[in-house]
Design a protein around this motif. Structure first.
Motif, PDB file in Angstrom:
ATOM      1  N   CYS A  32      32.210  49.223  37.920  1.00  0.00           N
ATOM      2  CA  CYS A  32      31.620  47.965  37.470  1.00  0.00           C
ATOM      3  C   CYS A  32      32.338  46.827  38.187  1.00  0.00           C
ATOM      4  O   CYS A  32      33.565  46.768  38.191  1.00  0.00           O
ATOM      5  N   PRO A  33      31.580  45.904  38.802  1.00  0.00           N
ATOM      6  CA  PRO A  33      32.243  44.830  39.550  1.00  0.00           C
ATOM      7  C   PRO A  33      33.070  43.885  38.678  1.00  0.00           C
ATOM      8  O   PRO A  33      33.886  43.124  39.200  1.00  0.00           O
ATOM      9  N   ALA A  34      32.878  43.943  37.350  1.00  0.00           N
ATOM     10  CA  ALA A  34      33.646  43.046  36.474  1.00  0.00           C
ATOM     11  C   ALA A  34      35.004  43.624  36.105  1.00  0.00           C
ATOM     12  O   ALA A  34      35.886  42.917  35.634  1.00  0.00           O
ATOM     13  N   ILE A  35      35.182  44.938  36.305  1.00  0.00           N
ATOM     14  CA  ILE A  35      36.433  45.572  35.869  1.00  0.00           C
ATOM     15  C   ILE A  35      37.331  45.846  37.073  1.00  0.00           C
ATOM     16  O   ILE A  35      36.899  46.452  38.054  1.00  0.00           O
ATOM     17  N   SER A  36      38.569  45.386  36.985  1.00  0.00           N
ATOM     18  CA  SER A  36      39.487  45.685  38.084  1.00  0.00           C
ATOM     19  C   SER A  36      40.911  45.866  37.576  1.00  0.00           C
ATOM     20  O   SER A  36      41.261  45.452  36.472  1.00  0.00           O
ATOM     21  N   LYS A  37      41.704  46.524  38.410  1.00  0.00           N
ATOM     22  CA  LYS A  37      43.100  46.795  38.077  1.00  0.00           C
ATOM     23  C   LYS A  37      43.964  45.807  38.839  1.00  0.00           C
ATOM     24  O   LYS A  37      43.791  45.637  40.042  1.00  0.00           O
ATOM     25  N   LYS A  38      44.848  45.144  38.140  1.00  0.00           N
ATOM     26  CA  LYS A  38      45.723  44.174  38.813  1.00  0.00           C
ATOM     27  C   LYS A  38      46.895  44.896  39.473  1.00  0.00           C
ATOM     28  O   LYS A  38      47.137  46.076  39.216  1.00  0.00           O
ATOM     29  N   ASP A  42      49.955  44.787  38.876  1.00  0.00           N
ATOM     30  CA  ASP A  42      50.935  45.334  37.932  1.00  0.00           C
ATOM     31  C   ASP A  42      50.379  46.517  37.140  1.00  0.00           C
ATOM     32  O   ASP A  42      51.031  47.028  36.220  1.00  0.00           O
ATOM     33  N   GLY A  43      49.172  46.960  37.458  1.00  0.00           N
ATOM     34  CA  GLY A  43      48.625  48.139  36.800  1.00  0.00           C
ATOM     35  C   GLY A  43      47.741  47.844  35.604  1.00  0.00           C
ATOM     36  O   GLY A  43      47.042  48.733  35.117  1.00  0.00           O
ATOM     37  N   THR A  44      47.748  46.613  35.117  1.00  0.00           N
ATOM     38  CA  THR A  44      46.899  46.306  33.973  1.00  0.00           C
ATOM     39  C   THR A  44      45.442  46.192  34.415  1.00  0.00           C
ATOM     40  O   THR A  44      45.138  45.814  35.551  1.00  0.00           O
ATOM     41  N   VAL A  45      44.566  46.545  33.479  1.00  0.00           N
ATOM     42  CA  VAL A  45      43.138  46.495  33.765  1.00  0.00           C
ATOM     43  C   VAL A  45      42.551  45.255  33.098  1.00  0.00           C
ATOM     44  O   VAL A  45      42.862  44.960  31.944  1.00  0.00           O
ATOM     45  N   VAL A  46      41.736  44.531  33.856  1.00  0.00           N
ATOM     46  CA  VAL A  46      41.151  43.320  33.294  1.00  0.00           C
ATOM     47  C   VAL A  46      39.636  43.311  33.510  1.00  0.00           C
ATOM     48  O   VAL A  46      39.123  43.951  34.421  1.00  0.00           O
ATOM     49  N   ILE A  47      38.966  42.596  32.612  1.00  0.00           N
ATOM     50  CA  ILE A  47      37.516  42.402  32.769  1.00  0.00           C
ATOM     51  C   ILE A  47      37.280  40.935  33.094  1.00  0.00           C
ATOM     52  O   ILE A  47      37.675  40.050  32.341  1.00  0.00           O
ATOM     53  N   ASP A  48      36.669  40.695  34.233  1.00  0.00           N
ATOM     54  CA  ASP A  48      36.386  39.333  34.685  1.00  0.00           C
ATOM     55  C   ASP A  48      35.279  38.751  33.802  1.00  0.00           C
ATOM     56  O   ASP A  48      34.129  39.198  33.854  1.00  0.00           O
ATOM     57  N   GLN A  77      37.486  30.391  43.732  1.00  0.00           N
ATOM     58  CA  GLN A  77      37.170  31.626  43.014  1.00  0.00           C
ATOM     59  C   GLN A  77      37.436  32.857  43.885  1.00  0.00           C
ATOM     60  O   GLN A  77      37.207  32.844  45.094  1.00  0.00           O
ATOM     61  N   CYS A  78      37.967  33.899  43.244  1.00  0.00           N
ATOM     62  CA  CYS A  78      38.160  35.189  43.919  1.00  0.00           C
ATOM     63  C   CYS A  78      37.343  36.240  43.185  1.00  0.00           C
ATOM     64  O   CYS A  78      37.420  36.335  41.963  1.00  0.00           O
ATOM     65  N   ILE A  79      36.573  37.009  43.911  1.00  0.00           N
ATOM     66  CA  ILE A  79      35.844  38.127  43.300  1.00  0.00           C
ATOM     67  C   ILE A  79      36.274  39.391  44.039  1.00  0.00           C
ATOM     68  O   ILE A  79      36.110  39.485  45.262  1.00  0.00           O
ATOM     69  N   ASP A  80      36.805  40.334  43.303  1.00  0.00           N
ATOM     70  CA  ASP A  80      37.271  41.567  43.944  1.00  0.00           C
ATOM     71  C   ASP A  80      36.092  42.349  44.514  1.00  0.00           C
ATOM     72  O   ASP A  80      35.126  42.621  43.801  1.00  0.00           O
ATOM     73  N   PRO A  81      36.135  42.728  45.793  1.00  0.00           N
ATOM     74  CA  PRO A  81      35.105  43.627  46.314  1.00  0.00           C
ATOM     75  C   PRO A  81      35.400  45.063  45.869  1.00  0.00           C
ATOM     76  O   PRO A  81      36.525  45.358  45.446  1.00  0.00           O
ATOM     77  N   MET A  82      34.403  45.932  45.966  1.00  0.00           N
ATOM     78  CA  MET A  82      34.559  47.296  45.437  1.00  0.00           C
ATOM     79  C   MET A  82      35.773  48.041  46.003  1.00  0.00           C
ATOM     80  O   MET A  82      36.472  48.719  45.247  1.00  0.00           O
ATOM     81  N   PRO A  83      36.079  47.926  47.302  1.00  0.00           N
ATOM     82  CA  PRO A  83      37.277  48.639  47.794  1.00  0.00           C
ATOM     83  C   PRO A  83      38.555  48.205  47.065  1.00  0.00           C
ATOM     84  O   PRO A  83      39.487  49.007  46.916  1.00  0.00           O
ATOM     85  N   VAL A  84      38.606  46.955  46.616  1.00  0.00           N
ATOM     86  CA  VAL A  84      39.771  46.484  45.853  1.00  0.00           C
ATOM     87  C   VAL A  84      39.719  47.029  44.431  1.00  0.00           C
ATOM     88  O   VAL A  84      40.715  47.509  43.882  1.00  0.00           O
ATOM     89  N   ILE A  85      38.523  46.993  43.844  1.00  0.00           N
ATOM     90  CA  ILE A  85      38.366  47.468  42.466  1.00  0.00           C
ATOM     91  C   ILE A  85      38.794  48.927  42.331  1.00  0.00           C
ATOM     92  O   ILE A  85      39.461  49.307  41.374  1.00  0.00           O
TER      93      ILE A  85
END
Lengths: 582, 192
Positions: free
Chosen positions: A544-550, A552-558, B99-107
């Motif tokens: 999901c493009p809204a979910i990513s890992k920072k 420091d390892g924490t997971v966030v939802i944009d 604004q920064c939007i993570d692309p899929m390779p980053v996600i």
């Protein structure tokens, strides 16, 4: 006006009464714009596929109306069968086929050059280079169609279709319906009649070739007295390359701009070349004009200077012909790509999550859901053409046996299923396949930007119509096991797919949930991650493009991107994701 | 050869770059220029990189902009701004939202989002940055970030303020007009 809108305008002004197409980027907007003209002047439809659309246009033409059908380059493959024979029957009312190529493959599965179809089907082909010409060439195409009793191809490319430039519009021409007379020697193509018509086609080709010599308004020459490195340079261009060449070369060279790209002139090209020291052919994709020039004895520079791959640019032309270095510019560090992704709330994400979890081989198809091939869902094994998910999976199953078939599914969208998936399904039933087909029913044609189709219950003009009942249709062709399931109900959807695959019989799962971009779909609220999160990464598997890992390892939802669809809530083993209303 | 003014609009599919290019195109037509706008539809709408070229002048031939040819780049996202940097003319101007939007390779962890992009851009171009999203929220909706950026761009062209406002009135749906006019003014009066 974008080029596509200008084609529509040109067709409208030319008095077109019937338009039938199947959507395909970059051609879709032509038909959409046609549908903005009054219904009492133009009948417009989305057909189930390009072959049907072309046949509707042929019928309308035979019946005396001016008719238009539009497609992308690969759509022309689908309509090739009726088109080749329409070349023999000729037309009643004028008929134009607009085909949009996609050099650079911005949204296509191949980079074929549709000019080859003009030669193969023996049909004239015009190619505009900007929106103004899109309009005027479309009008001209209808005139030529009736004058020479032939369907006319109008070739576009992504840059012409989707670039906006100024156009001058005119009133709609009053073109009355032609009288309809039964004429079997022209319209019934059995061998005896077709032999007679082939003679007519060859005569027409001779007449059109003669026309190419004198069509000064679209096959136009601009002479330059200047030289480049002491040599008089001539360039032969078509479509968008004419614009690129003018920007790169200005008035330093002579131009032969080919507005009719089939058939090509002979004597005028020879005459043009005779006044130049060097001649370059600047054409994207295949060396069609180049080969023609060589065949008639004109020595030209072509693909040894330019590529067969992708789109051209003015800088590329300036480098090849003038030896000019490209403009000075900044160089950047390598950065991550940004490939297209499924939207937040996309129903296909849930489907692929389950298919990946089950480790199934996935025979894929053409649509937004082709994106299921990309990481992290990375489920799709194959994508060839519209409909191939179903029939190719039968081939895979027949090649490797039933055990393999039980670990194999086809995925195909509702619109693509209506386009050409249904015939593959009939093949599975008829030839005793045990395949599972998953119809991704998102209630719309998604990839091309939300067009209605036979399953949505609406026509192109938004009128209510009878909708095809997918479940009943599958039953009717002999699939006994058909289940409808919501892919967002992950547990149930997984169970349904497992059951379908285990059967010793063909099965259809209709994965039903509407496209998240439809106006009728209203997800509310947002998803948030609580401190129960163990950073296990299960939610990341959704892609999901809204979910990513920072870092420091924490997971966030944009929160700017999350639309509250809630799919991630169900995949978290620690119940750490909650949905909150605004 | 190339006497046109070249503006590139870049961002991520879904950010509203197409509306921005439509507004810009309409403004330029109203001002009596020859204008070409080129964009790519289809796959790129789905969260991928999107690029729109806008060119105007007395006569415009090619609808595309090559490397080192853009006078101004209007970026909706930092990574896309940096990706577009090679297209900027030597002394061109980059306007970018922060604004920064993570692309899929980053996600998925296959790459990391590059750091200090604005600093890298500033080293090679005239850079104007703004938090367009926050400004748009202040105007009334985060959906108007594109119009905030158009406002910033507008100030740096020779086109009269009123022409932009007139075009906004005919391009934006009536019920969103007020918020978009506010967003435009915030951009127009913005200074770093």
């Amino acid at each position: 006006m974008i080029g596509n809108a200008a084609v529509a305008r040109g067709a409208y002004e030319a008095g077109v009464r019937v338009t039938a197409s199947y959507p395909g980027t970059p051609s879709t907007e032509i038909t959409e714009v046609m549908a903005t003209y009054p219904a009492d002047e133009v009948y417009v439809e989305w057909a189930p596929n390009e072959k049907v659309a072309c046949e509707v246009a042929i019928g309308a033409s035979i019946a005396g109306a001016r008719a238009l059908t539009c497609c992308k380059h690969v759509g022309l493959n689908v309509m090739a069968d009726p088109l080749f024979t329409a070349s023999y029957t000729g037309v009643g009312g004028g008929m134009v086929v607009a085909v949009a190529d996609d050099p650079g493959m911005h949204s296509s599965q191949n980079e074929q050059d549709s000019r080859h179809y003009a030669e193969a089907a023996k049909l004239p082909m015009l190619e505009p280079s900007d929106s103004e010409e899109c309009l005027s060439f479309t009008r001209l195409a209808f005139t030529l169609s009736e004058e020479y009793d032939t369907p006319v191809l109008l070739r576009l490319s992504t840059r012409v279709s989707h670039s906006q430039s100024l156009v001058e519009t005119a009133e709609r021409e009053n073109v009355p319906l032609k009288e309809y007379n039964k004429n079997i020697s022209k319209y019934v193509m059995m061998p005896a009649q077709a032999k007679g018509r082939h003679v007519v086609v060859e005569e027409r080709m001779r007449a059109l070739t003669a026309l190419a010599e004198v069509m000064l308004e679209i096959n136009c020459v601009t002479r330059s007295s200047q030289t480049v490195n002491g040599k008089k340079i001539g360039v032969i261009t078509n479509g968008i390359t004419d614009m690129y060449a003018h920007e790169a070369l200005g008035d330093r060279v002579s131009y032969f701009k080919l507005g009719m790209v089939y058939p090509l002139p002979v004597e005028r090209l020879k005459f043009f070349a005779s006044a130049c020291d060097e001649v370059y052919v600047i054409e994207e994709l295949d060396p069609v004009i180049e080969n023609h020039c060589r065949a008639i004895g004109i020595p030209v520079h072509g693909k040894e200077c330019f590529t067969m791959l992708g789109e051209y640019t003015p800088a590329m032309i300036a480098a090849a012909i003038l030896g000019e270095a490209p403009a000075e510019h900044a160089v950047i560090d390598p950065i991550p790509m940004r490939p297209p992704v499924m939207c937040t709330g996309c129903p296909h994400r849930a489907t692929y999550y389950v298919l990946k979890k089950l480790g199934l081989t996935v025979s894929g198809d053409i649509g937004c859901y082709t994106l299921g091939a990309l990481a992290p869902l990375a489920s799709v094994d194959t994508t060839v053409c519209m409909g191939a998910s179903v029939s190719a999976a039968l081939g895979m199953a027949k090649a490797r046996g039933n055990d393999f078939a039980k670990k194999l599914v086809s995925v195909i969208g509702d619109s693509t299923f209506m386009h050409s998936g249904i015939t593959g399904l009939v093949d599975i039933v008829y030839n005793k396949g045990i395949n599972t087909v998953i119809i991704l029913d998102n209630s719309i044609t998604g990839m091309t930007g939300h067009q209605d189709n036979p399953t949505t219950g609406k026509t192109i003009r938004g009128e209510a119509t009878k909708e095809v009942d997918l479940e009943a249709l599958c039953h009717a062709v002999g699939i006994d096991w058909v289940k409808v399931a919501d892919p967002f109900d992950l547990k149930n959807f997984e169970a349904v797919v497992r059951e379908a695959c285990a059967l010793e019989a063909p099965a259809v799962v209709i994965a039903q949930r509407p496209c998240a971009l439809l106006k009728t779909v209203k997800y509310t609220g947002h998803c948030i991650i609580s401190d129960k999160c163990k950073t296990c990464g299960m939610c990341m598997k959704l892609g999901c493009p809204a979910i990513s890992k920072k870092e420091d390892g924490t997971v966030v939802i944009d929160q700017n991107q999350c639309n509250g669809c809630g799919l991630c809530v169900g995949v978290c083993p620690f119940h750490a994701i909650e949905k909150v209303e605004d | 050869m190339n006497s046109s003014v070249n503006i590139m609009i870049v961002g991520v599919g879904g950010q509203g770059t197409l509306l921005a290019s439509r507004i810009l195109g309409n403004v330029l037509v109203k001002e009596g220029h020859d204008v070409k706008v080129s964009e790519v539809h289809g796959m790129s709408q789905r969260g991928g990189s999107v690029v729109t070229y806008v060119k105007y002048g007395e006569k415009v031939y090619s609808p595309i902009i090559g490397e080192g040819e853009a006078d101004i780049i209007l970026a909706f996202e930092q990574l896309e701004a940096y990706r577009a940097l090679p297209y900027l003319k030597k002394d061109g101007t980059m306007i970018t939202a922060t604004q920064c939007i993570d692309p899929m390779p980053v996600i998925i962890g296959a790459a990391s989002y590059p750091e200090q992009l604005c600093e890298k851009i500033a080293a090679k171009a005239n850079l104007i940055t703004c938090d367009a999203l926050a400004m748009a929220k202040e105007a009334g909706t985060d959906k108007a970030a594109n119009v905030v950026l158009i406002g910033i761009l507008a100030k740096r062209t020779d086109i009269p303020h009123d022409t932009w406002v007139e075009v906004l009135k005919t391009t934006v749906p009536p019920k969103f007009l007020d918020v978009n006019l506010r967003a435009f003014e915030m951009g127009y009066t913005y200074s770093m």
